[in-house]
Design a protein around this motif. Structure first.
Motif, PDB file in Angstrom:
ATOM      1  N   MET A   1      -0.626  -9.558   5.666  1.00  0.00           N
ATOM      2  CA  MET A   1       0.405  -8.744   5.018  1.00  0.00           C
ATOM      3  C   MET A   1      -0.203  -7.505   4.370  1.00  0.00           C
ATOM      4  SD  MET A   1       2.809  -9.579   1.696  1.00  0.00           S
ATOM      5  CE  MET A   1       1.414  -9.449   0.563  1.00  0.00           C
ATOM      6  N   VAL A   2      -1.355  -7.665   3.728  1.00  0.00           N
ATOM      7  CA  VAL A   2      -1.984  -6.551   3.021  1.00  0.00           C
ATOM      8  C   VAL A   2      -2.781  -5.671   3.978  1.00  0.00           C
ATOM      9  CG1 VAL A   2      -3.643  -5.923   1.222  1.00  0.00           C
ATOM     10  CG2 VAL A   2      -2.079  -7.852   0.868  1.00  0.00           C
ATOM     11  N   SER A   3      -3.577  -6.296   4.845  1.00  0.00           N
ATOM     12  CA  SER A   3      -4.527  -5.527   5.655  1.00  0.00           C
ATOM     13  C   SER A   3      -3.853  -4.696   6.740  1.00  0.00           C
ATOM     14  CB  SER A   3      -5.561  -6.461   6.288  1.00  0.00           C
ATOM     15  OG  SER A   3      -4.952  -7.344   7.207  1.00  0.00           O
ATOM     16  N   ARG A   4      -2.631  -5.060   7.146  1.00  0.00           N
ATOM     17  CA  ARG A   4      -1.995  -4.328   8.236  1.00  0.00           C
ATOM     18  C   ARG A   4      -1.713  -2.870   7.875  1.00  0.00           C
ATOM     19  NH1 ARG A   4       3.782  -3.977   8.394  1.00  0.00           N
ATOM     20  NH2 ARG A   4       4.739  -4.760   6.476  1.00  0.00           N
ATOM     21  N   SER A   5      -1.555  -2.565   6.590  1.00  0.00           N
ATOM     22  CA  SER A   5      -1.223  -1.183   6.208  1.00  0.00           C
ATOM     23  C   SER A   5      -2.174  -0.592   5.171  1.00  0.00           C
ATOM     24  CB  SER A   5       0.207  -1.125   5.659  1.00  0.00           C
ATOM     25  OG  SER A   5       0.335  -1.966   4.523  1.00  0.00           O
ATOM     26  N   ALA A   6      -3.185  -1.340   4.743  1.00  0.00           N
ATOM     27  CA  ALA A   6      -4.048  -0.855   3.661  1.00  0.00           C
ATOM     28  C   ALA A   6      -4.784   0.419   4.050  1.00  0.00           C
ATOM     29  CB  ALA A   6      -5.040  -1.947   3.261  1.00  0.00           C
ATOM     30  N   TYR A   7      -5.348   0.454   5.256  1.00  0.00           N
ATOM     31  CA  TYR A   7      -6.113   1.650   5.651  1.00  0.00           C
ATOM     32  C   TYR A   7      -5.181   2.814   5.952  1.00  0.00           C
ATOM     33  CZ  TYR A   7     -10.143   4.200   7.500  1.00  0.00           C
ATOM     34  OH  TYR A   7     -11.154   5.116   7.706  1.00  0.00           O
ATOM     35  N   ALA A   8      -3.957   2.521   6.408  1.00  0.00           N
ATOM     36  CA  ALA A   8      -2.976   3.593   6.591  1.00  0.00           C
ATOM     37  C   ALA A   8      -2.656   4.245   5.257  1.00  0.00           C
ATOM     38  CB  ALA A   8      -1.703   3.041   7.231  1.00  0.00           C
ATOM     39  N   GLN A   9      -2.598   3.447   4.178  1.00  0.00           N
ATOM     40  CA  GLN A   9      -2.363   3.999   2.849  1.00  0.00           C
ATOM     41  C   GLN A   9      -3.455   4.975   2.460  1.00  0.00           C
ATOM     42  OE1 GLN A   9       0.343   3.357   0.530  1.00  0.00           O
ATOM     43  NE2 GLN A   9      -0.631   5.193  -0.242  1.00  0.00           N
ATOM     44  N   LEU A  10      -4.666   4.745   2.956  1.00  0.00           N
ATOM     45  CA  LEU A  10      -5.792   5.638   2.677  1.00  0.00           C
ATOM     46  C   LEU A  10      -5.905   6.749   3.710  1.00  0.00           C
ATOM     47  CD1 LEU A  10      -8.474   2.948   1.697  1.00  0.00           C
ATOM     48  CD2 LEU A  10      -6.837   4.137   0.231  1.00  0.00           C
ATOM     49  N   ARG A  11      -4.880   6.871   4.559  1.00  0.00           N
ATOM     50  CA  ARG A  11      -4.784   7.934   5.565  1.00  0.00           C
ATOM     51  C   ARG A  11      -5.943   7.911   6.554  1.00  0.00           C
ATOM     52  NH1 ARG A  11      -0.612  11.031   3.896  1.00  0.00           N
ATOM     53  NH2 ARG A  11      -0.097  10.967   1.683  1.00  0.00           N
ATOM     54  N   HIS A  12      -6.510   6.726   6.783  1.00  0.00           N
ATOM     55  CA  HIS A  12      -7.571   6.525   7.774  1.00  0.00           C
ATOM     56  C   HIS A  12      -8.773   7.432   7.527  1.00  0.00           C
ATOM     57  CE1 HIS A  12      -3.635   5.626   9.791  1.00  0.00           C
ATOM     58  NE2 HIS A  12      -4.251   4.469   9.925  1.00  0.00           N
ATOM     59  N   ARG A  13      -9.086   7.640   6.255  1.00  0.00           N
ATOM     60  CA  ARG A  13     -10.203   8.534   5.906  1.00  0.00           C
ATOM     61  C   ARG A  13     -11.353   7.709   5.339  1.00  0.00           C
ATOM     62  NH1 ARG A  13      -6.680  13.300   2.849  1.00  0.00           N
ATOM     63  NH2 ARG A  13      -5.566  14.023   4.705  1.00  0.00           N
ATOM     64  N   PRO A  14     -12.510   7.717   6.008  1.00  0.00           N
ATOM     65  CA  PRO A  14     -13.640   6.914   5.542  1.00  0.00           C
ATOM     66  C   PRO A  14     -14.083   7.252   4.122  1.00  0.00           C
ATOM     67  CG  PRO A  14     -14.003   7.667   7.793  1.00  0.00           C
ATOM     68  CD  PRO A  14     -12.780   8.380   7.305  1.00  0.00           C
ATOM     69  N   LEU A  15     -14.057   8.530   3.748  1.00  0.00           N
ATOM     70  CA  LEU A  15     -14.482   8.889   2.401  1.00  0.00           C
ATOM     71  C   LEU A  15     -13.517   8.339   1.345  1.00  0.00           C
ATOM     72  CD1 LEU A  15     -15.747  12.583   2.804  1.00  0.00           C
ATOM     73  CD2 LEU A  15     -17.098  10.495   2.488  1.00  0.00           C
ATOM     74  N   VAL A  16     -12.228   8.343   1.659  1.00  0.00           N
ATOM     75  CA  VAL A  16     -11.256   7.771   0.728  1.00  0.00           C
ATOM     76  C   VAL A  16     -11.459   6.267   0.628  1.00  0.00           C
ATOM     77  CG1 VAL A  16      -8.796   7.471   0.239  1.00  0.00           C
ATOM     78  CG2 VAL A  16      -9.620   9.622   1.221  1.00  0.00           C
ATOM     79  N   LEU A  17     -11.782   5.640   1.758  1.00  0.00           N
ATOM     80  CA  LEU A  17     -12.078   4.207   1.738  1.00  0.00           C
ATOM     81  C   LEU A  17     -13.282   3.922   0.849  1.00  0.00           C
ATOM     82  CD1 LEU A  17     -11.770   1.291   2.822  1.00  0.00           C
ATOM     83  CD2 LEU A  17     -13.262   1.979   4.728  1.00  0.00           C
ATOM     84  N   ALA A  18     -14.350   4.724   1.008  1.00  0.00           N
ATOM     85  CA  ALA A  18     -15.549   4.514   0.189  1.00  0.00           C
ATOM     86  C   ALA A  18     -15.238   4.696  -1.292  1.00  0.00           C
ATOM     87  CB  ALA A  18     -16.650   5.480   0.630  1.00  0.00           C
ATOM     88  N   GLY A  19     -14.448   5.722  -1.613  1.00  0.00           N
ATOM     89  CA  GLY A  19     -14.082   5.938  -3.005  1.00  0.00           C
ATOM     90  C   GLY A  19     -13.219   4.813  -3.553  1.00  0.00           C
TER      91      GLY A  19
ATOM     92  N   HIS B   1      -8.726  -1.114  12.357  1.00  0.00           N
ATOM     93  CA  HIS B   1      -8.300   0.198  12.848  1.00  0.00           C
ATOM     94  C   HIS B   1      -9.311   0.750  13.840  1.00  0.00           C
ATOM     95  CE1 HIS B   1      -6.915   4.364  12.865  1.00  0.00           C
ATOM     96  NE2 HIS B   1      -8.149   4.720  12.582  1.00  0.00           N
ATOM     97  N   TYR B   2     -10.592   0.697  13.504  1.00  0.00           N
ATOM     98  CA  TYR B   2     -11.605   1.270  14.386  1.00  0.00           C
ATOM     99  C   TYR B   2     -11.874   0.396  15.600  1.00  0.00           C
ATOM    100  CZ  TYR B   2     -12.348   4.825  10.881  1.00  0.00           C
ATOM    101  OH  TYR B   2     -12.161   5.870  10.019  1.00  0.00           O
ATOM    102  N   ARG B   3     -11.384  -0.828  15.589  1.00  0.00           N
ATOM    103  CA  ARG B   3     -11.425  -1.666  16.783  1.00  0.00           C
ATOM    104  C   ARG B   3     -10.219  -1.436  17.680  1.00  0.00           C
ATOM    105  NH1 ARG B   3     -13.431  -7.614  14.498  1.00  0.00           N
ATOM    106  NH2 ARG B   3     -15.636  -7.044  14.216  1.00  0.00           N
ATOM    107  N   GLY B   4      -9.324  -0.534  17.265  1.00  0.00           N
ATOM    108  CA  GLY B   4      -8.169  -0.202  18.070  1.00  0.00           C
ATOM    109  C   GLY B   4      -6.976  -1.104  17.871  1.00  0.00           C
ATOM    110  N   ARG B   5      -7.026  -1.951  16.850  1.00  0.00           N
ATOM    111  CA  ARG B   5      -5.919  -2.875  16.619  1.00  0.00           C
ATOM    112  C   ARG B   5      -4.888  -2.308  15.661  1.00  0.00           C
ATOM    113  NH1 ARG B   5      -9.639  -8.326  15.874  1.00  0.00           N
ATOM    114  NH2 ARG B   5     -10.597  -8.229  17.948  1.00  0.00           N
ATOM    115  N   GLY B   6      -5.260  -1.313  14.900  1.00  0.00           N
ATOM    116  CA  GLY B   6      -4.311  -0.631  14.020  1.00  0.00           C
ATOM    117  C   GLY B   6      -3.525  -1.580  13.142  1.00  0.00           C
TER     118      GLY B   6
END
Length: 412
Positions: A295-313, A390-395
């Motif tokens: 439930m959480v992981s399906r949209s968490a990285y989309a919330q961060l706009r798929h940006r690695p730097l935002v993920l790191a922050g 996301h980076y495995r293509g499963r989005g």
């Protein structure tokens, strides 16, 4: 001071800001507003638990027409609880329900018809739009079809509600009263999610707590808002505003569709209100950590706009704010570092204190509050996993569909 003490004091400073400067997100007093001028109403449109007593203006014949649109995909498990609650709405004006069967394989559409025949109440129409066209997420494709049918009925309001959401009999009446009484274009309630199992107790209240921290309801509900969001499970939307905002076409790729919807309405000049629900509940069960994780992981990285730097922050921020306080307390006590232990312990106490109102709202014991760092660690891992998928293509995978690169909540 030691490096550990500096980290602990930085975390304490962060909690000082969160406590006082983040829109008092930790308070749970943003409830459905009463009619303008009613007892207990507040200038910002917020209301206490006993204030939501308004009714739509006028007699039954003059109450606004409402069409309820329910997108549903493989919801046969929850529909026997949720759909009868919609059909039984005690609304004084004309209202009907459109359930959009989004390619279900479990007989959702057939079951909906059987429930309507059994329980009666508001008229029900069951339709199926077929598979989504390219560039559309499944839910928004279903909403597009349902909203198009609804507009042919000439409603003043649309109630967009998920198939797992159960409404008390007066829910629609109170939503319309809030919208008409305060001239709101979008009224949304964060449905009270199910909390029954141990994992649900650990994760679900924190989910809403983190959402409120990210989108403080008081900021959203200000006359001059500082944030914009909605909760997709229960959204009352003025039909003319939806057309003006070109909803849902303008947000057709959004996975975090509720925030995108609210922003589209705001850009079109509409007024948005969001609060915690008292008479709207999600009946969807989450059987174990795995389902909550998805439930959480399906949209968490989309919330961060798929940006690695935002993920790191985000990872660094979660570690500093939620993980550093207990670590500093334990390490400080073990190593004789008084400043680190003192600052870490105080930060942890403030953290737990801000979580208590949400636990009370969910009727959970207060001893869960000190466990928030562990829950935050789980959310950190869920967010990292979301990026990995996301980076495995499963989005964003949900109910048999995968969106390789979905949008989060576009600003334009």
């Amino acid at each position: 001071m030691s490096p550990l003490a500096w980290i602990a004091f930085a975390s304490l400073a962060a909690w000082g800001w969160l406590l006082l400067g983040q829109g008092f997100y930790w308070r749970t007093d943003q409830r459905l507003p009463a009619r303008a001028g009613g007892a207990g109403g507040r200038p910002d449109g917020s209301a206490g638990p006993d204030d939501a007593r308004g009714r739509p203006d006028g007699a039954a014949g003059s109450s606004p027409r409402v069409v309820v649109v329910v997108p549903a995909r493989d919801e046969a498990e929850v529909l026997p609880v949720s759909l009868p609650s919609l059909l039984a709405q005690d609304y004084p004006g004309p209202a009907e329900v459109i359930l959009v069967d989004d390619g279900s394989t479990d007989g959702t559409g057939r079951l909906a018809g059987e429930l309507a025949a059994k329980y009666g109440g508001l008229p029900l129409t069951v339709v199926s739009p077929g598979e989504p066209e390219p560039g559309w997420t499944g839910k928004l494709w279903a909403l597009r079809h349902g909203m198009a049918l609804a507009r042919a009925r000439g409603p003043e309001f649309l109630l967009l509600t998920d198939a797992d959401i159960a409404h008390e009999p007066d829910s629609l009446r109170l939503l319309v009263a809030a919208a008409t009484g305060h001239r709101l274009d979008l009224v949304s309630q964060m449905a009270r999610l199910r909390v029954a199992s141990g994992w649900e107790r650990l994760i679900v209240p924190a989910f809403v707590y983190f959402f409120c921290q990210l989108y403080p309801f008081r900021w959203i509900n200000r006359p001059r808002p500082l944030a914009t969001a909605a909760a997709g499970g229960c959204v009352l939307l003025r039909a003319k505003t939806a057309e003006r905002a070109r909803v849902p076409e303008v947000i057709r790729q959004a996975v975090i569709d509720d925030v995108s919807l609210a922003r589209a309405v705001r850009r079109a000049g509409g007024r948005v209100w969001l609060g915690l629900a008292e008479r709207v509940d999600s009946v969807r069960p989450y059987r174990g950590l795995g389902e909550l994780w998805r439930m959480v992981s399906r949209s968490a990285y989309a919330q961060l706009r798929h940006r690695p730097l935002v993920l790191a922050g985000t990872v660094a921020g979660l570690a500093l704010v939620y993980l550093a306080p207990p670590a500093a307390l334990v390490a400080g006590l073990a190593g004789g570092d008084g400043p680190a232990a003192w600052a870490g312990g105080l930060a942890w106490a403030v953290m737990a204190g801000t979580y208590l109102p949400m636990l009370r709202y969910y009727r959970q014991p207060p001893w869960l509050a000190p466990l928030l760092p562990f829950t935050a660690l789980l959310y950190l891992l869920m967010t990292v996993d979301s990026a990995v998928q996301h980076y495995r293509g499963r989005g964003a995978a949900w109910k048999g569909r995968t969106y390789a690169r979905p949008e989060a909540a576009p600003d334009r």
